[in-house]
Design a protein around this motif. Structure first.
Motif, short mmCIF file in Angstrom:
data_model
loop_
_atom_site.label_atom_id
_atom_site.label_comp_id
_atom_site.label_asym_id
_atom_site.label_seq_id
_atom_site.Cartn_x
_atom_site.Cartn_y
_atom_site.Cartn_z
N ARG A 1 2.92 30.82 -37.51
CA ARG A 1 4.67 31.44 -38.05
C ARG A 1 5.15 32.55 -37.55
O ARG A 1 5.21 33.53 -37.01
CB ARG A 1 4.35 32.00 -39.38
CG ARG A 1 5.64 32.23 -40.70
CD ARG A 1 4.54 32.43 -41.08
NE ARG A 1 5.43 32.53 -42.75
CZ ARG A 1 6.48 33.54 -43.32
NH1 ARG A 1 5.81 35.12 -42.88
NH2 ARG A 1 7.48 33.77 -43.51
N PRO A 2 6.75 31.45 -37.00
CA PRO A 2 7.44 33.27 -36.28
C PRO A 2 7.69 33.65 -36.98
O PRO A 2 9.00 34.09 -37.53
CB PRO A 2 8.20 32.48 -35.62
CG PRO A 2 8.15 31.04 -36.74
CD PRO A 2 7.04 31.05 -37.49
N GLN B 1 10.11 25.62 -27.60
CA GLN B 1 9.21 24.81 -28.56
C GLN B 1 7.21 25.62 -27.45
O GLN B 1 7.41 24.99 -27.50
CB GLN B 1 9.47 23.33 -28.00
CG GLN B 1 8.26 22.46 -28.20
CD GLN B 1 8.26 21.96 -29.77
OE1 GLN B 1 9.46 22.35 -30.18
NE2 GLN B 1 7.85 21.50 -30.85
N VAL B 2 6.54 25.50 -29.14
CA VAL B 2 5.34 25.84 -28.73
C VAL B 2 4.30 24.61 -29.37
O VAL B 2 4.66 23.76 -30.08
CB VAL B 2 5.68 27.12 -30.10
CG1 VAL B 2 3.58 27.66 -30.23
CG2 VAL B 2 6.24 28.08 -29.81
N GLN B 3 3.26 24.79 -28.41
CA GLN B 3 2.28 23.74 -28.56
C GLN B 3 0.81 24.62 -28.31
O GLN B 3 0.63 25.22 -27.80
CB GLN B 3 2.51 23.50 -27.27
CG GLN B 3 3.27 21.75 -27.41
CD GLN B 3 3.22 21.23 -26.15
OE1 GLN B 3 2.79 21.03 -24.81
NE2 GLN B 3 4.06 19.53 -26.41
N LEU B 4 0.14 24.41 -29.39
CA LEU B 4 -0.65 24.85 -29.83
C LEU B 4 -2.19 23.90 -29.68
O LEU B 4 -2.24 22.61 -30.57
CB LEU B 4 -1.13 25.31 -31.97
CG LEU B 4 -0.11 26.78 -31.69
CD1 LEU B 4 -0.27 26.75 -33.18
CD2 LEU B 4 -0.12 27.25 -30.58
N GLY C 1 4.25 27.47 -24.03
CA GLY C 1 5.43 27.52 -23.97
C GLY C 1 6.04 28.21 -24.50
O GLY C 1 5.56 29.78 -24.30
N ARG C 2 6.99 28.27 -24.57
CA ARG C 2 7.81 29.97 -25.07
C ARG C 2 8.43 30.31 -26.22
O ARG C 2 8.85 29.82 -26.85
CB ARG C 2 9.34 29.77 -24.10
CG ARG C 2 9.29 28.94 -22.53
CD ARG C 2 10.47 28.92 -21.51
NE ARG C 2 11.42 29.78 -22.22
CZ ARG C 2 11.99 30.71 -21.11
NH1 ARG C 2 10.77 30.67 -19.55
NH2 ARG C 2 12.57 31.78 -20.90
#
Length: 124
Positions: free
Chosen positions: A99-100, A1-4, A26-27
């Motif tokens: 965007r991954p 989970q990524v947090q910006l 996050g990872r």
């Protein structure tokens, strides 16, 4: 989970400057693209600029006209946007997004991760 987390907005007179920052927590692993979008009241989000995780060649929307600089510090997971020669039509909430993917696109819906936004107000 990524947090910006976005920061750096504020109020400025036309012709002034502001610097926005976005820190990702996050990872997550590359490749990814990070970009800045903005949304004015009553309008759809529009792209401003984007850059790849390696800090490659950025792209800017036409309205930027050389006034903004986007940069990436991958070691710190931090995205920045230096905005100069600001115009009143630039008043909006600015969001960073991730965007991954290795491909940078201008479509907001292609970015699944968003910051909370930071208000930029430019007075004439």
């Amino acid at each position: 989970q990524v947090q910006l987390v976005d920061s750096g907005g504020g109020s400025v007179q036309a012709g002034g400057s502001l610097s926005l920052s976005c820190t990702a927590a996050g990872r997550f692993l590359g490749p990814y693209v990070m970009g800045w979008f903005r949304q004015a009241p009553g309008k759809e989000p529009e792209g401003v600029a984007a850059i790849t995780w390696t800090g490659g060649v950025p792209f800017y929307e036409d309205f930027v006209e050389g006034r903004f600089t986007i940069s990436m510090d991958s070691a710190k997971n931090t995205l920045s946007l230096q905005k100069n020669s600001l115009k009143p039509e630039g008043t909006a909430v600015y969001y960073c997004a991730l965007r991954p993917s290795a491909s940078a696109v201008r479509i907001a819906s292609e970015y699944p991760c968003w910051g909370q936004g930071t208000q930029v107000t430019v007075s004439s």
